[in-house]
Design a protein around this motif. Structure first.
Motif, PDB file in Angstrom:
ATOM      1  N   ALA A   1       0.824  -1.210   0.000  1.00 16.05           N
ATOM      2  CA  ALA A   1       0.000   0.000   0.000  1.00 16.05           C
ATOM      3  C   ALA A   1       0.858   1.259   0.000  1.00 16.05           C
TER       4      ALA A   1
ATOM      5  N   GLN B   1      -5.290   1.431  -5.548  1.00 18.67           N
ATOM      6  CA  GLN B   1      -5.209   0.077  -5.003  1.00 18.67           C
ATOM      7  C   GLN B   1      -6.615  -0.498  -4.852  1.00 18.67           C
TER       8      GLN B   1
ATOM      9  N   THR C   1      -8.319   4.218  -3.258  1.00 13.22           N
ATOM     10  CA  THR C   1      -8.618   2.839  -2.870  1.00 13.22           C
ATOM     11  C   THR C   1     -10.005   2.445  -3.329  1.00 13.22           C
TER      12      THR C   1
ATOM     13  N   ILE D   1     -11.834   7.301  -1.975  1.00 11.55           N
ATOM     14  CA  ILE D   1     -12.079   5.925  -1.542  1.00 11.55           C
ATOM     15  C   ILE D   1     -13.416   5.487  -2.130  1.00 11.55           C
TER      16      ILE D   1
END
Length: 470
Positions: A284, A294, A346, A375
């Motif tokens: 990460a 990611q 993410t 996110i």
């Protein structure tokens, strides 16, 4: 009564029809997570028949055929392609209300212009018509992608992959679609089977020309691969995990665990979890350093049938939804990265629908205003990739986040005929918005809502990833 799979399939209102046909339908496709074999893209493969492009590797269809009582010889065995197709065709009528029924007929329509329903009686006719169309240049692999207006694809690649095909595709002046690798280091952190792990370390040594004697050496070698992937255009990583691991560890513990694994000494459950916890943090941090996105696919209970696993290997249709506890560990993991200013963009995918609201609220904890939709609660995945699953995922984001910032659909597929799944998603999305407008729950502002839909279909993901410059 509407005709089956007509132009307004899934679009129940006039407003939904306008939103789809005038706004969503025209948008290109970015498939930012799939398992397509890039070798076939490079070679512009011409499939001999529909079985080769449709049934090979498709464990969704395999599971349905097994459930319908089809012998394995017609599924993964050595029966002729036409006979395998007949068995699939005979199964299709029994898949009604399973997404396979819709996908099957959408794909026959979109790629082959076939509106006839597939069943045992129509099997040979449809097989022959598809075989004829597949013989044309327009139905080679690149043509199939072009038909669906696919602009970018992100494949799934192990850190030890040489990415030679990606380099060749990039250098091919006749091919203008972007095909990018994604860093999938699952094997690099899997120490449950220490023999396999030791063998993997040896492969890392070979591909990096780094002597791996310590845990630090191992990290250096993997970081070298991460850097190499970036040079070759990778801007995403991906992890397929049952759950996030967040055990506390020290560097001394990690070295001891690594040395045991190299010696092929069995590790305790706690030692395995400590090692995986550390590796997730390192990966990460590298992603953040490089400005990558990611992805974490969480919640699959894989390889449940040990007898069939021993016969056929993994990824052959013996996986299911797991009931892992996700919230506390996920919070701790993201919080650690955020607290150290190492939290990359993410995407979280869950396989258990009971976790929808969990994921939809978890992303809000770490959306810090630095990037719109930093996110993400990823699109409905695997067993949830169907009308009910997608609707619930969309509604969870709508109720607890900002659907307008959602980065949309992907195929997660190994088949070049799977791209109508993007159309399926877009139709459902437009139907939901259209229904809200018709019910007076949203204003009749089609230009603005049409723009939001176009953003979800394409613009958001196009801007979310820091794509390499041409």
């Amino acid at each position: 009564m509407k005709d089956f799979l007509d132009d307004d399939f899934l679009l129940k209102s006039k407003t939904a029809q306008v939103l789809y046909h005038e706004y969503a339908k025209q948008m290109p496709i970015i498939d930012y997570h799939c398992h397509l074999p890039q070798q076939q893209i490079y070679e512009n493969t011409q499939f001999e028949n529909i079985s080769q492009v449709w049934l090979n590797g498709d464990h969704y269809k395999w599971r349905a055929m097994r459930t319908n009582g089809v012998d394995e010889s017609y599924i993964t065995g050595d029966k002729p392609d036409r006979e395998k197709f007949r068995k699939w065709a005979e199964t299709v009528p029994y898949t009604m209300r399973n997404p396979l029924y819709h996908w099957t007929h959408l794909e026959l329509q979109r790629y082959f212009g076939i509106k006839e329903v597939l069943n045992g009686d129509s099997a040979d006719r449809i097989y022959d018509r598809c075989k004829e169309r597949l013989g044309a240049d327009s139905h080679r692999v690149r043509g199939l992608l072009a038909q669906m207006n696919v602009k970018k694809i992100c494949t799934t690649d192990d850190p030890i992959d040489d990415l030679a095909i990606h380099r060749s595709l990039k250098a091919d002046p006749s091919f203008d679609m972007g095909v990018f690798p994604a860093f999938r280091p699952d094997k690099a952190m899997e120490v449950r089977d220490v023999k396999q792990f030791a063998d993997y370390v040896a492969k890392v040594e070979a591909v990096t020309n780094v002597s791996v004697e310590t845990f630090s050496d191992y990290l250096s070698a993997l970081k070298k691969r991460h850097d190499f992937f970036h040079e070759q255009g990778a801007r995403l990583s991906d992890h397929g995990l049952e759950e996030i691991y967040v055990e506390e560890y020290t560097e001394q513990e990690l070295e001891l665990i690594f040395q045991k694994a190299l010696k092929k000494e069995l590790l305790s459950e706690l030692e395995q979890r400590k090692f995986k916890s550390a590796m997730l943090v390192y990966f990460a941090e590298w992603d953040h350093e490089r400005g990558w996105v990611q992805q974490y696919h969480l919640g699959a209970l894989r390889n449940n049938n040990s007898r069939m696993l021993s016969l056929l290997g993994p990824d052959t249709g013996w996986d299911s939804i797991g009931d892992f506890s996700q919230a506390r560990a996920l919070s701790k993991f993201l919080n650690r990265l955020d607290g150290n200013n190492r939290l990359a963009k993410t995407v979280l995918y869950n396989l258990n629908p009971g976790d929808n609201e969990l994921m939809a609220t978890m992303i809000g904890n770490f959306n810090d205003g630095s990037v719109a939709g930093k996110i993400q609660f990823g699109s409905a995945w695997w067993f949830l990739d169907q009308k009910d699953g997608m609707t619930k995922q969309i509604n969870a984001i709508s109720n607890m986040g900002l659907l307008s910032r959602f980065i949309g659909m992907l195929t997660d597929s190994r088949s070049f005929l799977s791209f109508p799944r993007h159309e399926y998603f877009r139709r459902l999305l437009c139907d939901l918005f259209g229904d809200d407008i018709e019910q007076g729950e949203l204003p009749n502002d089609l230009p603005w809502i049409g723009k939001v839909i176009q953003d979800i279909c394409f613009n958001n993901i196009h801007g979310y990833i820091d794509w390499p410059k041409p």
